[in-house]
Scaffold this active site. Structure first.
Site, PDB file in Angstrom:
ATOM      1  N   SER A  30     -22.701  78.907  49.440  1.00 50.59           N
ATOM      2  CA  SER A  30     -22.694  77.746  50.349  1.00 50.59           C
ATOM      3  C   SER A  30     -22.356  76.468  49.595  1.00 50.59           C
ATOM      4  O   SER A  30     -21.565  75.646  50.061  1.00 50.59           O
ATOM      5  CB  SER A  30     -24.075  77.560  50.985  1.00 50.59           C
ATOM      6  OG  SER A  30     -24.337  78.570  51.901  1.00 50.59           O
ATOM      7  N   GLY A 101     -16.588  82.735  56.933  1.00 50.14           N
ATOM      8  CA  GLY A 101     -17.027  82.033  58.148  1.00 50.14           C
ATOM      9  C   GLY A 101     -17.373  80.577  57.879  1.00 50.14           C
ATOM     10  O   GLY A 101     -17.131  79.697  58.705  1.00 50.14           O
ATOM     11  N   SER A 174     -27.468  75.627  63.263  1.00 48.39           N
ATOM     12  CA  SER A 174     -26.384  76.208  62.463  1.00 48.39           C
ATOM     13  C   SER A 174     -25.927  75.191  61.440  1.00 48.39           C
ATOM     14  O   SER A 174     -25.441  74.107  61.784  1.00 48.39           O
ATOM     15  CB  SER A 174     -25.207  76.598  63.363  1.00 48.39           C
ATOM     16  OG  SER A 174     -24.046  76.770  62.565  1.00 48.39           O
ATOM     17  N   GLN A 176     -23.449  75.525  59.511  1.00 49.36           N
ATOM     18  CA  GLN A 176     -21.985  75.435  59.504  1.00 49.36           C
ATOM     19  C   GLN A 176     -21.511  74.431  60.539  1.00 49.36           C
ATOM     20  O   GLN A 176     -20.655  73.577  60.254  1.00 49.36           O
ATOM     21  CB  GLN A 176     -21.389  76.820  59.781  1.00 49.36           C
ATOM     22  CG  GLN A 176     -21.700  77.817  58.680  1.00 49.36           C
ATOM     23  CD  GLN A 176     -21.167  79.212  58.968  1.00 49.36           C
ATOM     24  OE1 GLN A 176     -20.766  79.508  60.088  1.00 49.36           O
ATOM     25  NE2 GLN A 176     -21.163  80.061  57.972  1.00 49.36           N
ATOM     26  N   ASP A 326     -29.590  84.843  56.315  1.00 51.36           N
ATOM     27  CA  ASP A 326     -28.778  85.870  55.650  1.00 51.36           C
ATOM     28  C   ASP A 326     -29.627  86.965  54.997  1.00 51.36           C
ATOM     29  O   ASP A 326     -29.095  87.975  54.546  1.00 51.36           O
ATOM     30  CB  ASP A 326     -27.868  85.227  54.601  1.00 51.36           C
ATOM     31  CG  ASP A 326     -26.822  84.332  55.262  1.00 51.36           C
ATOM     32  OD1 ASP A 326     -26.460  84.602  56.416  1.00 51.36           O
ATOM     33  OD2 ASP A 326     -26.394  83.354  54.626  1.00 51.36           O
ATOM     34  N   ARG A 357     -25.056  92.147  62.862  1.00 49.30           N
ATOM     35  CA  ARG A 357     -26.034  92.597  61.854  1.00 49.30           C
ATOM     36  C   ARG A 357     -27.280  93.210  62.472  1.00 49.30           C
ATOM     37  O   ARG A 357     -28.026  93.897  61.773  1.00 49.30           O
ATOM     38  CB  ARG A 357     -26.419  91.450  60.914  1.00 49.30           C
ATOM     39  CG  ARG A 357     -25.368  91.210  59.872  1.00 49.30           C
ATOM     40  CD  ARG A 357     -25.858  90.341  58.721  1.00 49.30           C
ATOM     41  NE  ARG A 357     -24.729  90.062  57.849  1.00 49.30           N
ATOM     42  CZ  ARG A 357     -24.503  88.916  57.239  1.00 49.30           C
ATOM     43  NH1 ARG A 357     -25.342  87.903  57.399  1.00 49.30           N
ATOM     44  NH2 ARG A 357     -23.443  88.776  56.462  1.00 49.30           N
TER      45      ARG A 357
HETATM   46  C1  S3P Z   1     -23.989  79.051  55.916  1.00 48.33           C
HETATM   47  C2  S3P Z   1     -24.776  78.956  57.018  1.00 48.33           C
HETATM   48  C3  S3P Z   1     -25.298  80.108  57.768  1.00 48.33           C
HETATM   49  C4  S3P Z   1     -25.197  81.380  56.941  1.00 48.33           C
HETATM   50  C5  S3P Z   1     -23.876  81.510  56.248  1.00 48.33           C
HETATM   51  C6  S3P Z   1     -23.621  80.339  55.330  1.00 48.33           C
HETATM   52  C7  S3P Z   1     -23.515  77.809  55.285  1.00 48.33           C
HETATM   53  O1  S3P Z   1     -24.575  80.259  58.960  1.00 48.33           O
HETATM   54  O2  S3P Z   1     -25.416  82.508  57.756  1.00 48.33           O
HETATM   55  O3  S3P Z   1     -23.838  82.701  55.476  1.00 48.33           O
HETATM   56  O4  S3P Z   1     -23.049  77.847  54.125  1.00 48.33           O
HETATM   57  O5  S3P Z   1     -23.596  76.762  55.916  1.00 48.33           O
HETATM   58  P1  S3P Z   1     -24.965  79.413  60.297  1.00 48.33           P
HETATM   59  O6  S3P Z   1     -25.093  78.036  59.865  1.00 48.33           O
HETATM   60  O7  S3P Z   1     -23.841  79.576  61.258  1.00 48.33           O
HETATM   61  O8  S3P Z   1     -26.225  80.055  60.801  1.00 48.33           O
END
Ligand code: S3P
Length: 438
Positions: A30, A101, A174, A176, A326, A357
């Protein structure tokens, strides 16, 4: 075919005697993504020490290059010479995010601010099943133009604009999506606020604070004011708590183990799993960051000293889910060995990760002998009997592959993991590291 496009690699993991030794945790995925992206958005060079060299984070460097950043990636620190907040170049073709992602969701935040320029993001088969509607909604509200296949899936087309600041409430926590809006907010016309139902990982906020951006957090509400430039200078990436979690689970589950995992990031928003393990009576000695009202600029680290011991079942509810998102497959695995029942609920997000998952964990562990039931938003495991062993299909998902490997070491008869190569997106040296302590 594997997640990376090469032939799938199957691998067997035999029951192991006690694990012992010390492992340097692999660098945080991350934080590596964020350092490369903020580097690309900076006008001054950014030096990133201990950048994760794995498939996902290579995709981010490649994306930054295609947008005009200069990247030096030899031995030692990665150096990113960026384009500035508003000067990303229109690439010749689609930006390939591979299997990442986080890149798919965060990058559109920056692209949305590139006035009049158009971009397309695409990736592998798994990426084409990852929804992007939750980033489309806020970025449209800020003034950018976005289109996706069936309004929801990549390829995602973004045409940038002069952005308006907004106040945005996420329905599901989230990191992300929150990060995407925060990146767009840097070039918007005032102060943007993002709020989440519960807190999610806050690496973006911490890095922006370090880059001199006016940013504040109150509870799970973050406000950021637009800026002219980012001044990041140097970033040191700590070890990845999510990757380390597989080693922690191996140490806790395999009888006679004692493991030291060094240099792990222990930011409070990433250590939900360690708190769950401790609640299950697992033995993990570490100096974990406490929850705090104030936004911190640093990413604290600690060594984790892990030992085998008996476990008790536990319940993980929705507000704890984003803090261990995760690692929830591992909670199910630990649950197989714990006395009583282990339940995870409020984790519907698991259905839209690199694979579904919930289905992958339930089918995968059941095939190894687990008593596990899936629900819409989680699972329930009746533990105590451990796992017989058998074959586990990783479904192209790195975290399922690594869970299968750990299950094999702790099982009575061993586990064959179909598609172990998937681990390369986040933890390329995983199998070697396990071999070193077995
Ligand atoms: C992440 C946020 C998580 C996590 C992903 C990495 C990030 O997803 O599952 O592996 O680096 O911001 P979400 O924010 O969509 O839950």
């Amino acid at each position: 075919m594997s997640a990376g496009g090469g032939p799938a690699v199957n691998m067997r993991f035999e029951p192991s005697g006690g694990l012992s030794g010390s492992i340097l945790a692999p660098a945080d995925k991350s934080i590596s993504h964020r350092a490369a992206l903020l580097g690309a958005m900076s006008s001054e060079p950014v030096h990133i020490e201990r950048y994760l060299r794995a498939a996902d984070t290579r995709s981010t460097l490649q994306a930054a290059r295609s947008l005009g950043a200069l990247i030096e990636d030899h031995d030692g620190p990665v150096v990113v010479r960026g384009c500035g907040l508003r000067e990303a170049r229109e690439p010749d073709g689609p930006i390939d995010v591979g299997n990442a992602g986080t890149l798919l969701r965060m990058l559109p935040g920056w692209l949305a601010a590139q006035d009049g320029r158009s971009f397309t993001l695409d990736g592998d088969d798994s990426i084409r099943r990852r929804p992007v509607d939750r980033v489309i909604a806020p970025l449209r509200e800020m003034g950018a133009e976005l289109h996706a296949r069936e309004r929801r899936y990549p390829p995602l087309h973004v045409t940038g604009a002069r952005l308006r600041a907004i106040s945005f409430e996420l329905e599901v926590a989230s990191a992300q999506v929150k990060s995407c809006v925060l990146l767009a907010a840097l070039a918007a016309d005032g102060a943007t606020t993002v709020s989440e139902p519960t807190r999610s990982r806050d690496h973006t906020e911490r890095m922006l604070l370090r880059a001199g951006v006016p940013i504040e957090r109150r509870g799970s509400r973050v406000s950021v004011v637009n800026t002219d430039e980012l001044l990041l200078g140097e970033v040191r990436v700590p070890g990845d708590a999510s990757s380390a979690a597989f080693l922690v689970a191996a140490g806790v589950l395999v009888a006679g183990s004692r493991l030291l995992i060094r240099d792990v990031g222990v930011n409070w928003t990433r250590t939900g799993f360690l708190r769950i393990v401790r609640r299950m009576r697992g033995i993990v000695l570490a100096d974990l960051e406490e929850e705090s009202e104030q936004l911190a600029a640093e990413e604290p680290v600690s060594d984790l000293d892990v030992a085998h011991g008996a476990l008790e079942g536990t319940v993980v509810d929705g507000d704890e889910v984003p803090l261990a998102i995760d690692e929830l497959p591992l909670v199910a695995l630990l649950g197989c060995y714990a006395e009583g029942e282990t339940v995870v609920r409020g984790a519907g997000e698991l259905r839209v990760k690199e694979s579904d998952r919930i289905a992958g964990v339930v089918d995968g562990l059941r095939a190894l002998g687990a008593e596990i039931e899936g629900t819409d938003d989680g699972f329930a495991v009746r533990g105590g009997g451990g796992l017989r062993g058998g074959t586990l299909d990783a479904r192209g998902d790195h975290r399922l592959a690594m869970m299968g490997a750990v299950a094999g070491l702790a099982s009575r008869e061993g586990v064959e993991v179909l598609g172990m190569d998937a681990a390369a997106v986040s933890y390329p040296s995983f199998v070697e590291d396990l071999e070193a302590v077995c």
